[in-house]
Design an enzyme around this catalytic site. Structure first.
Site, PDB file in Angstrom:
ATOM      1  N   CYS A  69      89.296  32.009  48.634  1.00  0.00           N
ATOM      2  CA  CYS A  69      89.576  33.085  47.818  1.00  0.00           C
ATOM      3  C   CYS A  69      91.527  33.244  48.060  1.00  0.00           C
ATOM      4  O   CYS A  69      91.970  33.670  48.569  1.00  0.00           O
ATOM      5  CB  CYS A  69      88.901  34.829  48.204  1.00  0.00           C
ATOM      6  SG  CYS A  69      88.897  35.922  46.718  1.00  0.00           S
ATOM      7  N   CYS A 204      92.765  31.291  40.834  1.00  0.00           N
ATOM      8  CA  CYS A 204      91.695  32.622  41.037  1.00  0.00           C
ATOM      9  C   CYS A 204      90.319  31.363  41.002  1.00  0.00           C
ATOM     10  O   CYS A 204      89.975  30.562  40.331  1.00  0.00           O
ATOM     11  CB  CYS A 204      91.339  33.184  40.450  1.00  0.00           C
ATOM     12  SG  CYS A 204      89.993  34.107  40.306  1.00  0.00           S
TER      13      CYS A 204
HETATM   14  N1  DGL Z   1      87.806  34.411  43.704  1.00  0.00           N
HETATM   15  C1  DGL Z   1      88.996  34.853  43.827  1.00  0.00           C
HETATM   16  C2  DGL Z   1      90.073  34.425  43.753  1.00  0.00           C
HETATM   17  O1  DGL Z   1      90.227  33.472  43.958  1.00  0.00           O
HETATM   18  C3  DGL Z   1      89.176  36.865  43.906  1.00  0.00           C
HETATM   19  C4  DGL Z   1      88.419  37.337  42.539  1.00  0.00           C
HETATM   20  C5  DGL Z   1      88.028  38.729  42.354  1.00  0.00           C
HETATM   21  O2  DGL Z   1      87.587  39.521  42.884  1.00  0.00           O
HETATM   22  O3  DGL Z   1      88.789  39.410  41.538  1.00  0.00           O
HETATM   23  O4  DGL Z   1      91.280  35.754  43.787  1.00  0.00           O
END
Ligand code: DGL
Length: 282
Positions: A69, A204
């Protein structure tokens, strides 16, 4: 066993690449659907949630945790590595936590993470790199800061896509997702006076799930950097140097856990990763 964490389904884009690459490794994936999305939350909350998830994965037997993430990595990784882990009950040298920003910066700058000053020819690179991310990833400034250390002449254009990860998690209709992507791309193009960026980082892990929409709206000239792939490359290199993290793995065991509703999450995960096994509640 290797732990992979994300606020929701986004980290599956990374996990999928890792499981294809490391068939002899055991993985446990934890998705914090009780709190997704993270991207607009205050930083302190993100740090606390990421620490709790890392502890949970360590407790389940993971020795190495990868924050799949960008938001969790950008906001929490340094604090977890420098302040929390060394004082925690896992400060035994056998546990570690890693993130996904470093491999992405390495690939975008063609410079190893350990090299933090401009080298030839990166020193003279004048490309434009677009970074799409959540509010917290973009406001952390980690991508421009780390890219410019290695490539000071590169222009980094950041674009907050504050609603996109949540809309993906909520399985919003394609037309709605496309409108959000179109808006994000327009935001980048307005910052570059309509000059196409050389590269785009979908910063993301949810965004590769709609990469086809980014591809449709970005100029054909712009190359999209595949974060899952570069993360897996770097992880491979890391595990070659630290094979102890694979010791005791039975090979190919995978468990998918969520802090949300397992049935709902499994149904949606199957859309993005056909045939993926079901989630159970953490
Ligand atoms: N998938 C995550 C990222 O890479 C987070 C997205 C979220 O929960 O806002 O930032």
């Amino acid at each position: 066993m290797i732990g992979v964490f994300d606020s929701g389904l986004g980290g599956l884009t990374v996990l999928r690449e890792l499981t294809a690459r490391f068939r002899h490794a055991d993985f446990v994936y934890l998705a914090d659907h009780a709190h997704v999305p993270y991207g607009n939350r205050p930083s302190e909350q993100i740090v606390a949630l990421t620490r709790a998830a890392t502890e949970d994965l360590f407790e389940r037997g993971a020795k190495l945790v990868l924050l799949g993430c960008n938001t969790a990595t950008a906001v929490s990784l340094r604090r977890l590595q420098r302040e929390w882990l060394p004082k925690s009950r896992w400060a035994d040298g056998a546990h570690n936590v890693l993130g996904i920003v470093a491999p992405t910066v390495e690939a975008a700058t063609q410079t190893p993470w350990a090299v933090t000053s401009p080298q030839y020819p990166q020193k003279y690179n004048t490309d434009t790199v677009a970074v799409f991310g959540t509010t917290r990833t973009v406001t952390s400034g980690v991508y421009p800061e780390e890219i410019r250390k290695r490539c000071p002449k590169v222009t980094v254009v950041q674009q907050i896509c504050s609603e996109l990860a949540g809309a993906i998690e909520a399985s919003r209709p394609e037309a709605e997702l496309e409108a959000l992507v179109r808006e994000g791309v327009a935001g980048v193009m307005s910052q570059t006076a309509n000059m196409p960026p050389h590269r785009a980082i979908l910063g993301c892990t949810h965004f590769p799930l709609v990469e086809h929409l980014f591809r449709r709206h970005l100029p054909p000239f712009t190359r999209i950097l595949s974060q899952p792939e570069v993360v897996a490359d770097s992880f491979e290199d890391y595990l070659t140097r630290r094979p102890q993290y694979l010791a005791g793995n039975e090979g190919g065991r995978l468990s998918l856990l969520t802090t949300g509703d397992a049935d709902e999450v499994s149904a949606l995960a199957g859309v993005f990763w056909p045939g993926v096994k079901s989630f159970t509640e953490a």
